[in-house]
Design an enzyme around this catalytic site. Structure first.
Site, short mmCIF file in Angstrom:
data_model
loop_
_atom_site.label_atom_id
_atom_site.label_comp_id
_atom_site.label_asym_id
_atom_site.label_seq_id
_atom_site.Cartn_x
_atom_site.Cartn_y
_atom_site.Cartn_z
N SER A 259 0.84 -1.19 0.00
CA SER A 259 0.00 0.00 0.00
C SER A 259 0.88 1.24 0.00
O SER A 259 2.10 1.16 0.02
CB SER A 259 -0.90 0.00 1.23
N LYS A 260 0.21 2.37 0.01
CA LYS A 260 0.89 3.67 -0.04
C LYS A 260 2.02 3.80 0.98
O LYS A 260 3.03 4.43 0.71
CB LYS A 260 -0.12 4.79 0.26
#
Ligand code: GLU
Length: 502
Positions: A259-260
């Site tokens: 994820s980010k």
């Protein structure tokens, strides 16, 4: 590649939903499709799954196309170029889905369902209470045709459900995973057409895959559980079931979902960070595929020739930023100097170091500078940062270098003498500078490094970089002399004393 998985002609597709930017996982799936198509002289279709009007945006659509162009992953049929099975945006294919729905209604393969959201929620709750997997009860399956017609005439807007098999098993032939068996009792009569008069993802996707004559559906692992439904749909539609290949997930190094917070995850972000498309594409191949022989650097052609769907790993791939950076350094080192200069130009311009109206000599100088740093840089940013001393005075000196090279006795005198002898170098080119400098080192009775290292530090502020004589030629005589003398003065004035005694 075993022949059994290759039907001729191969037609594959990547079908992104334009609800965000192109993620590294999507890019990898697309690239595997592309490689498979190229390997088998097949067709790579780009289809835009934009049935979800709420979440799809034009911006995202444009960005996805742009990302593919940047990666140099070209499509043979799809948006902007068209093709025999178009249109290639699902939002423009509503009439096609409707026609297929009508056909399935006429063939009695789907039926209208009038259950309201509340009723469905209650059915789900009941199932949960009984400890069963929630699935549609089949309530509307047995309505008579007369009742169906009457309710539609009364203005009720039904959804449509497919009559799924209720017994037996569905076997999905997955090229990566082998045959995967699903119990049909797990299937329910799922919705193919929603009450708001739009197709579901399952329906639109299968209709498109069927009508676009897709032979191999290569997609993300998360869709494996949808596949028995898709098999049911292809069968109901009367089209051959394609072969499937579900590619593994990409996990973060700690094996959590990528994820980010693990840094860049979209192609656009990598581009902005100065990752080269060649490096990223090479990296995509390694996410779940081992080319063999410990080989990791592959040209596009080599990738096409080694790629084999049957050898894609079943287990998740682990994201490794170090590997990507290493690949980036490799491709940066091997790119043509003109392309390199073109790529870093905006960064140089932003620092005010170059401008459009530069003379030929100035341009040649910048080009030579870029070439001198190319070999030693891992990224454009690093390369540009290392050019600082050629455009600006040296303000900061490497502390370790200062301690090591500026504390020696007589170093300032030596630097001054060096500045003086540079006045005798004509023309100011590498071999002549070297000749004069080596002669001086000999005359002063120094070891080579005892003059070379302090000189480099005085001229550039750092202890690494291209050969000292190249640096000198690039800086020019006047700058070299001024910096050597200025640094000598600072040493004598004790300006570095703090650093050297720490
Ligand atoms: N639009 C779907 C997605 O982005 C496509 C899935 C498929 O390949 O069938 O996940």
């Amino acid at each position: 590649m075993a022949d059994k998985v290759v039907q001729s002609p191969v037609r594959v597709r990547f079908a992104p939903s334009p609800t965000g930017s192109l993620h590294i996982g999507g890019a990898r799936t697309a690239y595997f499709n592309w490689l498979f198509a190229r390997k088998h002289q097949g067709v790579f279709v780009l289809r835009i799954d934009d049935t979800d009007k709420q979440r799809s945006t034009e911006d995202s659509y444009r960005q996805i196309l742009e990302s593919f162009r940047w990666l140099n992953i070209d499509w043979d049929e799809g948006p902007e170029i068209g093709g025999p099975y178009g249109p290639y945006r699902q939002s423009e294919r509503q009439h096609i889905y409707r026609a297929q729905l009508e056909r399935l209604i006429a063939e009695d393969k789907v039926y209208p369902c009038f259950c309201t959201q509340e009723e469905l929620a209650a059915q789900r709750e009941d199932a949960q209470k009984r400890g069963e997997t929630p699935r549609y009860s089949g309530r509307c399956r047995h309505l008579s045709n007369d009742e169906r017609r009457a309710r539609i005439e009364r203005g009720e807007r039904p959804a449509y459900r497919i009559q799924s098999p209720t017994a037996g098993t569905t076997v999905v032939h997955d090229i990566i995973r082998g045959d995967v068996e699903f119990q049909n009792t797990e299937l329910d009569d799922f919705i193919v057409w929603k009450a708001d008069d739009t197709p579901t993802y399952h329906f639109a996707s299968c209709v498109d895959d069927a009508l676009m004559a897709i032979t191999h559906v290569i997609r993300a692992e998360e869709h494996l559980s949808n596949t028995p439904r898709h098999v049911a749909l292809f069968t109901a539609l009367g089209f051959p079931v394609p072969l499937f290949a579900h590619v593994p997930m990409i996990l973060a190094p700690d094996r959590s979902k990528l994820s980010k917070r693990h840094g860049a995850t979209s192609v656009e972000e990598y581009r902005q960070q100065g990752i080269l498309p060649e490096a990223l594409v090479n990296y995509l191949l390694l996410l779940g595929f081992s080319p063999g022989d410990d080989k990791e650097l592959l040209t596009r052609d080599e990738a096409v020739s080694v790629f084999d769907l049957e050898r894609v790993a079943r287990h998740a791939a682990v994201y490794d930023i170090k590997k990507l950076e290493w690949l980036n350094a490799h491709y940066l080192r091997h790119m043509s100097l003109d392309v390199l200069l073109d790529s870093i130009w905006p960064l140089l311009e932003a620092r005010g170091w170059v401008h459009e109206a530069m003379t030929r000599e100035q341009l040649t100088w910048v080009r030579t500078l870029a070439g001198a740093m190319q070999e030693r840089s891992k990224s454009f940013e690093e390369l540009v940062a290392s050019l600082n001393c050629y455009f600006d005075r040296v303000r900061d000196f490497d502390i370790k270098g200062v301690r090591k090279h500026f504390s020696r006795q007589d170093v300032s005198t030596h630097l001054r003498t060096a500045a003086d002898v540079l006045g005798d170098v004509h023309p100011f080119i590498v071999p002549r500078i070297e000749e004069v400098y080596r002669k001086l080192i000999h005359e002063l009775g120094l070891k080579t490094g005892e003059l070379i290292h302090p000189s480099r530090l005085a001229l550039t502020g750092v202890t690494i970089g291209p050969g000292l004589f190249d640096v000198m030629a690039l800086l020019g005589r006047e700058v070299c002399q001024a910096r050597l003398r200025e640094t000598a003065g600072k040493i004598e004035a004790g300006a570095f004393a703090l650093e050297t005694t720490k």
